[in-house]
Write a protein that holds these residues in place. Structure first.
Motif, PDB file in Angstrom:
ATOM      1  N   ASP A 209     -38.809 -11.138  93.910  1.00  0.00           N
ATOM      2  CA  ASP A 209     -37.593 -11.144  93.092  1.00  0.00           C
ATOM      3  C   ASP A 209     -37.967 -11.225  91.625  1.00  0.00           C
ATOM      4  OD1 ASP A 209     -35.360 -10.762  94.605  1.00  0.00           O
ATOM      5  OD2 ASP A 209     -34.976 -12.875  94.984  1.00  0.00           O
ATOM      6  N   VAL A 210     -37.167 -10.577  90.781  1.00  0.00           N
ATOM      7  CA  VAL A 210     -37.341 -10.667  89.336  1.00  0.00           C
ATOM      8  C   VAL A 210     -36.465 -11.807  88.830  1.00  0.00           C
ATOM      9  CG1 VAL A 210     -37.110  -9.472  87.132  1.00  0.00           C
ATOM     10  CG2 VAL A 210     -37.790  -8.205  89.175  1.00  0.00           C
ATOM     11  N   VAL A 211     -37.082 -12.814  88.214  1.00  0.00           N
ATOM     12  CA  VAL A 211     -36.354 -14.010  87.787  1.00  0.00           C
ATOM     13  C   VAL A 211     -36.721 -14.361  86.345  1.00  0.00           C
ATOM     14  CG1 VAL A 211     -36.155 -14.974  90.109  1.00  0.00           C
ATOM     15  CG2 VAL A 211     -38.151 -15.536  88.701  1.00  0.00           C
ATOM     16  N   ILE A 212     -35.819 -15.125  85.724  1.00  0.00           N
ATOM     17  CA  ILE A 212     -36.096 -15.724  84.414  1.00  0.00           C
ATOM     18  C   ILE A 212     -35.978 -17.232  84.592  1.00  0.00           C
ATOM     19  CG2 ILE A 212     -35.364 -15.968  82.021  1.00  0.00           C
ATOM     20  CD1 ILE A 212     -34.399 -13.124  82.083  1.00  0.00           C
ATOM     21  N   VAL A 213     -37.111 -17.929  84.465  1.00  0.00           N
ATOM     22  CA  VAL A 213     -37.143 -19.382  84.628  1.00  0.00           C
ATOM     23  C   VAL A 213     -37.895 -19.985  83.448  1.00  0.00           C
ATOM     24  CG1 VAL A 213     -36.961 -19.450  87.149  1.00  0.00           C
ATOM     25  CG2 VAL A 213     -39.188 -19.135  86.094  1.00  0.00           C
ATOM     26  N   GLU A 214     -37.354 -21.084  82.931  1.00  0.00           N
ATOM     27  CA  GLU A 214     -37.978 -21.773  81.800  1.00  0.00           C
ATOM     28  C   GLU A 214     -38.286 -20.824  80.651  1.00  0.00           C
ATOM     29  OE1 GLU A 214     -38.642 -25.230  81.740  1.00  0.00           O
ATOM     30  OE2 GLU A 214     -37.328 -25.118  83.497  1.00  0.00           O
ATOM     31  N   GLY A 215     -37.380 -19.853  80.437  1.00  0.00           N
ATOM     32  CA  GLY A 215     -37.566 -18.896  79.353  1.00  0.00           C
ATOM     33  C   GLY A 215     -38.613 -17.838  79.615  1.00  0.00           C
ATOM     34  N   GLU A 216     -39.141 -17.767  80.836  1.00  0.00           N
ATOM     35  CA  GLU A 216     -40.172 -16.791  81.196  1.00  0.00           C
ATOM     36  C   GLU A 216     -39.609 -15.759  82.160  1.00  0.00           C
ATOM     37  OE1 GLU A 216     -43.007 -16.612  79.850  1.00  0.00           O
ATOM     38  OE2 GLU A 216     -43.566 -18.597  79.117  1.00  0.00           O
ATOM     39  N   TRP A 217     -40.015 -14.499  81.976  1.00  0.00           N
ATOM     40  CA  TRP A 217     -39.576 -13.393  82.827  1.00  0.00           C
ATOM     41  C   TRP A 217     -40.726 -12.988  83.737  1.00  0.00           C
ATOM     42  CZ3 TRP A 217     -41.194  -8.280  83.404  1.00  0.00           C
ATOM     43  CH2 TRP A 217     -40.291  -7.399  84.018  1.00  0.00           C
ATOM     44  N   GLY A 218     -40.471 -12.967  85.048  1.00  0.00           N
ATOM     45  CA  GLY A 218     -41.550 -12.605  85.958  1.00  0.00           C
ATOM     46  C   GLY A 218     -41.063 -12.362  87.371  1.00  0.00           C
ATOM     47  N   TRP A 219     -42.020 -12.258  88.309  1.00  0.00           N
ATOM     48  CA  TRP A 219     -41.737 -11.988  89.715  1.00  0.00           C
ATOM     49  C   TRP A 219     -42.102 -13.201  90.565  1.00  0.00           C
ATOM     50  CZ3 TRP A 219     -44.115  -8.680  86.373  1.00  0.00           C
ATOM     51  CH2 TRP A 219     -43.513  -7.424  86.155  1.00  0.00           C
ATOM     52  N   VAL A 220     -41.363 -13.420  91.624  1.00  0.00           N
ATOM     53  CA  VAL A 220     -41.693 -14.489  92.568  1.00  0.00           C
ATOM     54  C   VAL A 220     -42.880 -14.019  93.408  1.00  0.00           C
ATOM     55  CG1 VAL A 220     -40.876 -15.885  94.504  1.00  0.00           C
ATOM     56  CG2 VAL A 220     -39.316 -15.321  92.634  1.00  0.00           C
ATOM     57  N   GLU A 221     -44.005 -14.676  93.237  1.00  0.00           N
ATOM     58  CA  GLU A 221     -45.238 -14.257  93.918  1.00  0.00           C
ATOM     59  C   GLU A 221     -45.457 -15.015  95.218  1.00  0.00           C
ATOM     60  OE1 GLU A 221     -49.645 -13.105  92.372  1.00  0.00           O
ATOM     61  OE2 GLU A 221     -48.989 -15.138  91.896  1.00  0.00           O
TER      62      GLU A 221
END
Length: 359
Positions: A209-221
């Protein structure tokens, strides 16, 4: 013939050697049964053609043969333990070994089931929503079951010893305050474990999934029972506890599907010809192979004292493709404005007025 008779007589006259050979023979029979069952498993799995029998055998062979050998050894030990006192001490040890070997076998069987199930899904395809959902459920379920099997195996192994069982009963009877203290100490661990199970069921996030957490944009690995690994676009990893995704707000761009909408914002002077720019954008987006053909439009979304805000909207099949599309479109639009309308780039105006009393 005489040598054979002498060996047989020596075995009969040596009780320890006699029972040892019987135990070894029973274990050998267990190994023979193993080879027969493994042969059957290989043939059945090869007919299914979804996964090779060699891979299945590779996963389960060691714990399987260990279980059969211990079971085989248990038969003569149970039969002759009244005749040979030393067998009384070996049986509890074999029981513990049997419990943990069965646990090992069950864990490997779960791994085989996971291996068979994941072959039905392809995460590499463009629209991989269903595959990612299944992968998440299978992975978390495997880890939960592995934890439960090990926990039950440890508990069962303790119950095989009478002294430990009595000690456990006495500890439970007098563990009022101690139990409360342990409960408070383990609260976060249990909470994280239950959060991992809840994520597997409700799925606010899935693998990839593509998520934005704690101001960071990335993928759930990775999604584990107690923590989640988010791979950021610059290859860094953000490690978050599983309760984070149940207790705090976060953005999930691919919650229901992999396809996404993206925007490019451009700021220009008020005199920019909007319709001409809209026509250029339509021609540009239709030439892009990264565009999925669903959404494209240009809107004026804001106006300040100096500039107007133009929003170019587009769509793509997934987030990496959308990122590349946005970068390409932004570059082409800026280049077009620079070449054709350089005078309409953002600028600051200064107006000089002639004084009224000046001739």
């Amino acid at each position: 013939m005489n040598l054979a008779l002498q060996i047989d007589k020596a075995i009969q006259n040596t009780p320890g050697l006699s029972i040892g050979l019987k135990i070894a023979l029973a274990s050998f029979i267990g190994v023979m049964i193993y080879f027969i069952i493994i042969k059957i498993i290989s043939k059945i799995s090869n007919k299914k053609r979804n996964i090779s029998g060699k891979k299945i055998v590779q996963k389960i062979k060691y714990p399987f043969v260990l279980v059969l050998m211990i079971l085989g050894a248990q038969i003569p030990i149970t039969t002759y333990q009244k005749e040979y006192e030393f067998l009384v001490y070996t049986r509890p040890v074999l029981n513990v070994l049997l419990i943990f070997s069965i646990a090992w076998l069950l864990i490997q069987i779960i791994a085989v089931i996971k291996m068979i199930m994941v072959t039905k899904f392809d995460v590499s395809e463009a629209d991989n929503y269903r595959a990612r959902k299944a992968f998440t459920q299978i992975q978390v379920a495997q880890r939960v079951l592995t934890f439960l099997i090990l926990f039950l195996a440890f508990a069962a192994s303790l119950m095989t010893f009478e002294e430990v069982r009595e000690l456990g009963v006495s500890l439970f009877a007098s563990a009022g305050i101690g139990g409360i203290i342990i409960g408070f100490a383990a609260q976060k661990v249990i909470g994280s474990f239950l959060a991992g199970v809840q994520i597997a069921i409700t799925q606010p996030i899935k693998l990839d999934d593509v998520v934005i957490v704690e101001g960071e944009w990335g993928w759930v690995e990775e999604i584990n029972l107690t923590y989640v690994v988010v791979k950021v676009w610059d290859q860094r990893r953000v490690i978050l506890p599983t309760p984070y995704f149940l207790e705090k707000p976060f953005q999930n761009w691919t919650k229901t599907s992999a396809d996404l909408l993206g925007t490019v914002f451009v700021y220009t002077d008020y005199k920019i010809p909007i319709e001409d720019l809209r026509k250029f954008y339509e021609d540009l987006i239709h030439k892009q192979q990264l565009w999925d053909g669903r959404v494209q439009n240009l809107q004026v979304t804001n106006a300040t004292s100096d500039t107007v805000e133009l929003r170019f909207m587009m769509s793509a099949i997934n987030s990496p493709v959308l990122w590349d599309l946005r970068v390409k479109v932004r570059e082409e639009i800026i280049k077009y404005i620079q070449d054709k309308y350089p005078e309409h780039l953002p600028r600051t105006r200064v107006e000089l007025k002639k004084p009224d009393n000046q001739d």
